[in-house]
Scaffold this motif. Sequence first.
Motif, PDB file in Angstrom:
ATOM      1  N   LEU A  17       0.828  -1.214   0.000  1.00  0.00           N
ATOM      2  CA  LEU A  17       0.000   0.000   0.000  1.00  0.00           C
ATOM      3  C   LEU A  17       0.852   1.250   0.000  1.00  0.00           C
ATOM      4  N   CYS A  18       1.927   1.206   0.760  1.00  0.00           N
ATOM      5  CA  CYS A  18       2.822   2.371   0.813  1.00  0.00           C
ATOM      6  C   CYS A  18       3.464   2.628  -0.549  1.00  0.00           C
ATOM      7  N   CYS A  19       3.914   1.520  -1.191  1.00  0.00           N
ATOM      8  CA  CYS A  19       4.537   1.666  -2.524  1.00  0.00           C
ATOM      9  C   CYS A  19       3.542   2.229  -3.524  1.00  0.00           C
ATOM     10  N   THR A  20       2.306   1.739  -3.437  1.00  0.00           N
ATOM     11  CA  THR A  20       1.268   2.232  -4.349  1.00  0.00           C
ATOM     12  C   THR A  20       1.036   3.722  -4.162  1.00  0.00           C
ATOM     13  N   MET A  21       1.011   4.155  -2.917  1.00  0.00           N
ATOM     14  CA  MET A  21       0.793   5.586  -2.632  1.00  0.00           C
ATOM     15  C   MET A  21       1.937   6.435  -3.169  1.00  0.00           C
ATOM     16  N   ILE A  22       3.182   5.911  -2.978  1.00  0.00           N
ATOM     17  CA  ILE A  22       4.345   6.664  -3.466  1.00  0.00           C
ATOM     18  C   ILE A  22       4.318   6.779  -4.988  1.00  0.00           C
ATOM     19  N   LEU A  23       4.059   5.628  -5.654  1.00  0.00           N
ATOM     20  CA  LEU A  23       4.010   5.639  -7.127  1.00  0.00           C
ATOM     21  C   LEU A  23       2.910   6.547  -7.630  1.00  0.00           C
ATOM     22  N   THR A  24       1.764   6.497  -6.972  1.00  0.00           N
ATOM     23  CA  THR A  24       0.653   7.352  -7.379  1.00  0.00           C
ATOM     24  C   THR A  24       1.025   8.815  -7.250  1.00  0.00           C
ATOM     25  N   ALA A  25       1.728   9.128  -6.154  1.00  0.00           N
ATOM     26  CA  ALA A  25       2.135  10.525  -5.958  1.00  0.00           C
ATOM     27  C   ALA A  25       3.111  10.968  -7.016  1.00  0.00           C
ATOM     28  N   CYS A  26       4.035  10.041  -7.347  1.00  0.00           N
ATOM     29  CA  CYS A  26       5.075  10.407  -8.323  1.00  0.00           C
ATOM     30  C   CYS A  26       4.535  10.523  -9.738  1.00  0.00           C
ATOM     31  N   PHE A  27       3.662   9.580 -10.135  1.00  0.00           N
ATOM     32  CA  PHE A  27       3.296   9.497 -11.548  1.00  0.00           C
ATOM     33  C   PHE A  27       1.913  10.014 -11.872  1.00  0.00           C
ATOM     34  N   PHE A  28       1.076  10.193 -10.870  1.00  0.00           N
ATOM     35  CA  PHE A  28      -0.277  10.614 -11.191  1.00  0.00           C
ATOM     36  C   PHE A  28      -0.656  11.941 -10.505  1.00  0.00           C
ATOM     37  N   ASN A  29      -0.118  12.169  -9.307  1.00  0.00           N
ATOM     38  CA  ASN A  29      -0.442  13.438  -8.639  1.00  0.00           C
ATOM     39  C   ASN A  29       0.443  14.567  -9.109  1.00  0.00           C
ATOM     40  N   GLU A  30       1.569  14.217  -9.848  1.00  0.00           N
ATOM     41  CA  GLU A  30       2.450  15.200 -10.456  1.00  0.00           C
ATOM     42  C   GLU A  30       2.890  16.255  -9.441  1.00  0.00           C
ATOM     43  N   PRO A  31       3.732  15.875  -8.467  1.00  0.00           N
ATOM     44  CA  PRO A  31       4.160  16.824  -7.433  1.00  0.00           C
ATOM     45  C   PRO A  31       4.874  18.022  -8.017  1.00  0.00           C
ATOM     46  N   GLY A  32       4.688  19.183  -7.377  1.00  0.00           N
ATOM     47  CA  GLY A  32       5.370  20.394  -7.802  1.00  0.00           C
ATOM     48  C   GLY A  32       4.630  21.184  -8.822  1.00  0.00           C
ATOM     49  N   VAL A  33       3.515  20.660  -9.343  1.00  0.00           N
ATOM     50  CA  VAL A  33       2.791  21.405 -10.369  1.00  0.00           C
ATOM     51  C   VAL A  33       1.327  21.572  -9.992  1.00  0.00           C
ATOM     52  N   SER A  34       0.973  21.192  -8.791  1.00  0.00           N
ATOM     53  CA  SER A  34      -0.418  21.345  -8.377  1.00  0.00           C
ATOM     54  C   SER A  34      -0.822  22.806  -8.430  1.00  0.00           C
ATOM     55  N   GLY A  35      -1.831  23.067  -9.292  1.00  0.00           N
ATOM     56  CA  GLY A  35      -2.287  24.449  -9.451  1.00  0.00           C
ATOM     57  C   GLY A  35      -1.379  25.276 -10.325  1.00  0.00           C
ATOM     58  N   GLU A  36      -0.348  24.718 -10.877  1.00  0.00           N
ATOM     59  CA  GLU A  36       0.611  25.422 -11.691  1.00  0.00           C
ATOM     60  C   GLU A  36       0.506  24.988 -13.151  1.00  0.00           C
ATOM     61  N   GLU A  37       0.863  25.851 -14.099  1.00  0.00           N
ATOM     62  CA  GLU A  37       0.856  25.492 -15.519  1.00  0.00           C
ATOM     63  C   GLU A  37       1.989  24.512 -15.813  1.00  0.00           C
ATOM     64  N   LYS A  38       1.669  23.473 -16.561  1.00  0.00           N
ATOM     65  CA  LYS A  38       2.687  22.491 -16.936  1.00  0.00           C
ATOM     66  C   LYS A  38       3.541  23.080 -18.053  1.00  0.00           C
ATOM     67  N   LYS A  39       4.870  22.936 -17.918  1.00  0.00           N
ATOM     68  CA  LYS A  39       5.779  23.570 -18.862  1.00  0.00           C
ATOM     69  C   LYS A  39       6.799  22.572 -19.389  1.00  0.00           C
ATOM     70  N   ILE A  40       7.137  22.750 -20.694  1.00  0.00           N
ATOM     71  CA  ILE A  40       8.197  21.961 -21.338  1.00  0.00           C
ATOM     72  C   ILE A  40       9.153  22.938 -22.008  1.00  0.00           C
ATOM     73  N   THR A  41      10.439  22.671 -21.863  1.00  0.00           N
ATOM     74  CA  THR A  41      11.452  23.493 -22.539  1.00  0.00           C
ATOM     75  C   THR A  41      12.342  22.564 -23.356  1.00  0.00           C
ATOM     76  N   ILE A  42      12.598  22.947 -24.619  1.00  0.00           N
ATOM     77  CA  ILE A  42      13.518  22.161 -25.451  1.00  0.00           C
ATOM     78  C   ILE A  42      14.638  23.047 -25.946  1.00  0.00           C
ATOM     79  N   SER A  43      15.779  22.419 -26.249  1.00  0.00           N
ATOM     80  CA  SER A  43      16.915  23.139 -26.826  1.00  0.00           C
ATOM     81  C   SER A  43      17.666  22.188 -27.746  1.00  0.00           C
ATOM     82  N   ILE A  44      18.429  22.738 -28.688  1.00  0.00           N
ATOM     83  CA  ILE A  44      19.165  21.926 -29.661  1.00  0.00           C
ATOM     84  C   ILE A  44      20.325  22.747 -30.183  1.00  0.00           C
ATOM     85  N   GLU A  45      21.397  22.071 -30.563  1.00  0.00           N
ATOM     86  CA  GLU A  45      22.530  22.763 -31.166  1.00  0.00           C
ATOM     87  C   GLU A  45      22.066  23.471 -32.430  1.00  0.00           C
ATOM     88  N   SER A  46      22.467  24.701 -32.634  1.00  0.00           N
ATOM     89  CA  SER A  46      21.845  25.520 -33.683  1.00  0.00           C
ATOM     90  C   SER A  46      22.511  25.420 -35.045  1.00  0.00           C
TER      91      SER A  46
END
Length: 866
Positions: A17-46
């Motif tokens: 049960l503990c492992c399930t809660m941890i995995l759920t928090a990591c992969f489904f509750n998306e810590p650090g972005v609650s109420g925040e806009e999801k952002k992606i940044t990319i970069s490449i050699e020009s």
Amino acid sequence: MMKKNVCITTLLIVLCLCCTMILTACFFNEPGVSGEEKKITISIESNVEIGSSVLLEKEANFSPFLQDNIKYEFIGENTCNATFSHVLQNKWWKTYVKATAPGTISIKLSYMDGETVVAESNVVSVTFFANTINTVEELKAIANTNKAYILGSDIDLSSESNWTPIEGFTGTLSGGGYSIYNLTISSVNDENLGLFGTLQGTVENLTIENAQITSRGDIGKAGIVAGTNAGVIKNVIVTGSVVATYYDNVGGLVGNNANGIMVNCENQAFVLGNNNVGGIAGYMSVNGDNNADENVNSGEVEGNTNVGGVFGYLTSEPVKTNNDFTYAIAQNENNNSVKGKNNVGGIIGNIIPAGEYSYYYGGVGYFTISVFTNNAEVTAIGDCVGGIIGCAERLREITVSENNADVTGSNFVGGYVGKSSGTTIRIAENNSVITGKGYVGGIAGYAGRIENAINNGDVISTSIIVEDGVSRSYVGGIAGYCTAIINSRNTTSIVVNNAGSFVGGLVGYLKVNGSDQLTGNVNLGDVQGKDSVGGIVGYATMSPVKTNDNFIYAISDNVNNGSTNGSSGVGGIVGSLIGADNYSYSWSGLGYFDVSLCENNAEIIGTGDNVGGIIGNSVRISSMTVCINNADVTGNNYVGGYVGNASGANIRLATNNNTVSGMGYVGGIAGIAGKVENSTNNGVINSVGVIVEDSTNMSYVGGIVGYCTGLINCVNNADITVSTGGQFVGGLAGYILISSDNQINDNQNYGNITGSKYTGGIAGYIGSTTVKTNDDYTRTVSANKNFGAVNGTDYVAGIFGYVYGAGTYSYSWDGVCYVIITYCENQAEITGSSYVGGIVGGYTRLKTDANLMDTNTTLYGEKLGQ
């Protein structure tokens, strides 16, 4: 102990049960972005050299970040031909971008939840560049490099009187809109001749003009781009000439393609070599699909063996698995003449895919080919010549291709393919003259299954092929030899200017391996040959039977509208139709054909025996139904409006509407058959000679059949004339041999009958099979009517000239057969010399009591002849 186990179990459940809660928090509750806009940044050699793979870096403030949820796209035009690739490295997905042309592109990444965009990245740009080449020295300097180069101007190689091929190049060379001119090589036995000796890199978007490559040796490989290619050549055009008279592996672009890629190229140069000679590549080996597509040859190509407008010899790398594989090649075109000796094709001279790599592997290679077009003459003095392919092994199929030029060779000559055993050909069209000796066809000289094919060009055989001391031709509007012909059409004449056999409007020789392999075909052209000549197929058969069970293959829906002319075995649909024997004494099964819904509308003329409006000669036809002959049929012996010789075949619902002429065994439906039912003859029947059996002149002539084993519910509406004194003439049958009861019933004759001995309004002679028991038995014949005048010499009658009940088979049995005739009717005048009767002329073991006298009627003469 039990309490301890319970405690352990409880602890495990808590941990899960503990492992399930941890995995759920990591992969489904998306810590650090609650109420925040999801952002992606990319970069490449020009700034990146073309041909190099550059890593696209990405960061996000949320998880999960799975590859399947990421969408990459180019913003604006992708002029660099850039592509994305994804590689799993250290348990993380890495994304790379690679381009094959210089320019700048812009990239964006989106994270998706199904069809919904969760987050979008910034837009980044990357510029792909190439090193510029402007001089001859700079071109030479690319040897042994792995860089990307692009021409900055035209390069004239006139200063190089004998160019030294570039070696060791593994990078990319692009024309960039410029050309290389005046490449000159003069060699004696150099291994690889061309701009490159052996190419392992990429050459693209380049034109090489006025190249002149010559060699007086006999051991090398020659092509304007490269002697040997193991890299990529695409969008390349060459002009000039490659003359390596004694070299094997000579091509306009490449002599030997060693599993390289050659696509969208064009040769405009003259190419001359020995073996494996092609406009694009002389020897072409591939290791993947679509690696030899969209090429065009516009230069003359000449060689000895394995000569093709595009590829001389096509193969593949050896198979290193236990599974077969198939490579696809498409959209190649030839626009100039191809000349050689053997294995010569407008597109490919010879195809032989690789077999297994070693005894450890059992897989073999195959090819499929589609959308090939030949527009120029193909000429060879030897065998295996085709408008598309000369010769092939393990070629699965050819589809949607076209030949528009004359093809000439010796044996195995076709508008599509000369010889390719087992190949299926679909959606094929030939529009030109095909000329050869043996195995000649508008589509194929020798092939497998052919469907939806059209031949619009004349097919001509100029000589013969001798097999087992017999002269044969194997010539057809579609194929000389094949294993199936379906929904195909021939529109032009088939001419054999020799004494060869196996000639057909569509196929010369057909060997089927299942039902419905000869169906839906139409012939519109005249057909001329010697023996086994047919409006659709000259000779049709099947493989020997390897079981103890009989099997039956169906033939149906074929129409002939062209005249058919030959000697023996001549038919409007099939000249000779031969069912299978058993394979050996280990099996007892036999093969049979069923024939239905076939129609002949053009004259059939045979100067020999076995001639018919539908089938000329047959062995083991099980049945023939619902066929129509609408044209005159002329032959010698065994001649019928439906079938000439079909011993044992049951014929039903047959109609003949035209004149049938012959000597012996002549009938409106069949010359000789088994049981005939529900059939009608409306055509005049003429016998103009005799057949001599045991020193006696015989005719065996009838409105329906000359000889059969049963006749039920049939009608003759036309006159029957025998002018030569032969015996056995009847309004419906000349001779009927019955083996069971009620086999001659409900028949009617309305035509006038003129014969000699054994002449009858229904049948000239009926007999029964000999008795193999100690018991007597009877055969009943009933309800037959004659309305036409009957004129003969001896044994003449309104119904049967002579009736014979059989004796015993041998001294082992003493039973005999009696014939009972009931409810028959004669309403016409009967004329003869002796034994003339209204119902029966003469008899042996006829039941003459109340059966004959009380149930039968006649308006002319006594019921039984005197």
